[in-house]
Motif scaffolding. Structure first.
Motif, PDB file in Angstrom:
ATOM      1  N   TRP A   1      26.953  53.247 -98.857  1.00  0.00           N
ATOM      2  CA  TRP A   1      26.220  54.222 -98.023  1.00  0.00           C
ATOM      3  C   TRP A   1      24.753  53.444 -97.648  1.00  0.00           C
ATOM      4  N   ARG A   2      24.085  52.560 -98.590  1.00  0.00           N
ATOM      5  CA  ARG A   2      22.910  51.976 -98.437  1.00  0.00           C
ATOM      6  C   ARG A   2      23.237  51.020 -97.450  1.00  0.00           C
ATOM      7  N   ARG A   3      24.098  50.273 -97.622  1.00  0.00           N
ATOM      8  CA  ARG A   3      24.325  48.982 -96.583  1.00  0.00           C
ATOM      9  C   ARG A   3      25.490  49.543 -95.394  1.00  0.00           C
ATOM     10  N   ARG A   4      25.400  50.940 -95.116  1.00  0.00           N
ATOM     11  CA  ARG A   4      26.369  51.199 -93.826  1.00  0.00           C
ATOM     12  C   ARG A   4      26.239  50.430 -92.653  1.00  0.00           C
TER      13      ARG A   4
ATOM     14  N   MET B   1      28.101  50.854 -87.712  1.00  0.00           N
ATOM     15  CA  MET B   1      27.222  51.436 -88.796  1.00  0.00           C
ATOM     16  C   MET B   1      28.175  52.892 -88.850  1.00  0.00           C
ATOM     17  N   LEU B   2      27.991  53.325 -90.155  1.00  0.00           N
ATOM     18  CA  LEU B   2      28.873  54.397 -90.575  1.00  0.00           C
ATOM     19  C   LEU B   2      27.846  55.749 -90.702  1.00  0.00           C
ATOM     20  N   ASN B   3      28.400  56.826 -90.225  1.00  0.00           N
ATOM     21  CA  ASN B   3      27.683  57.992 -90.220  1.00  0.00           C
ATOM     22  C   ASN B   3      28.269  58.784 -91.272  1.00  0.00           C
ATOM     23  N   GLY B   4      27.754  59.982 -91.592  1.00  0.00           N
ATOM     24  CA  GLY B   4      28.184  60.668 -92.891  1.00  0.00           C
ATOM     25  C   GLY B   4      29.712  61.171 -92.878  1.00  0.00           C
TER      26      GLY B   4
ATOM     27  N   ALA C   1      35.231  59.982 -94.888  1.00  0.00           N
ATOM     28  CA  ALA C   1      36.719  59.379 -94.601  1.00  0.00           C
ATOM     29  C   ALA C   1      37.076  58.000 -95.357  1.00  0.00           C
ATOM     30  N   LEU C   2      35.823  57.167 -95.329  1.00  0.00           N
ATOM     31  CA  LEU C   2      36.043  55.921 -96.052  1.00  0.00           C
ATOM     32  C   LEU C   2      36.371  56.163 -97.573  1.00  0.00           C
TER      33      LEU C   2
END
Length: 125
Positions: free
Chosen positions: A43-46, A1-4, A9-10
């Motif tokens: 972001w929505r599908r992080r 899961m991605l954080n801010g 960075a992505l």
């Protein structure tokens, strides 16, 4: 899961590649919209963003965004879309615009098979 921080960075790492893909598929005019929408989807599908390598997944998302933009543009141009929610039709044809032509020239007699408005059973008379 991605954080801010991971998402930033992505974005920084892959924006140029996604930009190049979008320009090659839809031109410069829509590219910024494609980039923005692509990373909004990320972001929505992080929670399902692949850890490594994310580029193929990002290009797939960009491809889907481009397809949706094209479909929306086609839908806006279709005659069905021109009928509003109230059921009214678009305004009158602009002066000098295309006219619907009769199958026959107005100065020539129509052959029986091409007479508009005459039932087929009476066209042979």
């Amino acid at each position: 899961m991605l954080n801010g921080d991971d998402a930033a960075a992505l974005f920084d790492a892959y924006r140029p590649r996604v930009y190049a893909y979008a320009v090659s598929r839809c031109g410069r005019r829509l590219t910024e919209d494609v980039i923005s929408e692509t990373f909004v989807v990320v972001w929505r599908r992080r929670d399902v963003t692949p850890a490594k390598p994310p580029l193929p997944w990002l290009l797939g998302v960009a491809h889907n965004v481009i397809r949706e933009l094209r479909q929306a543009a086609l839908d806006e141009r279709s005659p069905v879309h021109q009928v509003t929610d109230t059921g009214s039709r678009p305004g009158p044809r602009p002066a000098g615009g295309p006219r619907r032509r009769s199958p026959c020239s107005p100065n020539a007699a129509c052959p029986p098979s091409r007479r508009p408005g005459v039932p087929a059973s009476r066209q042979e008379e």
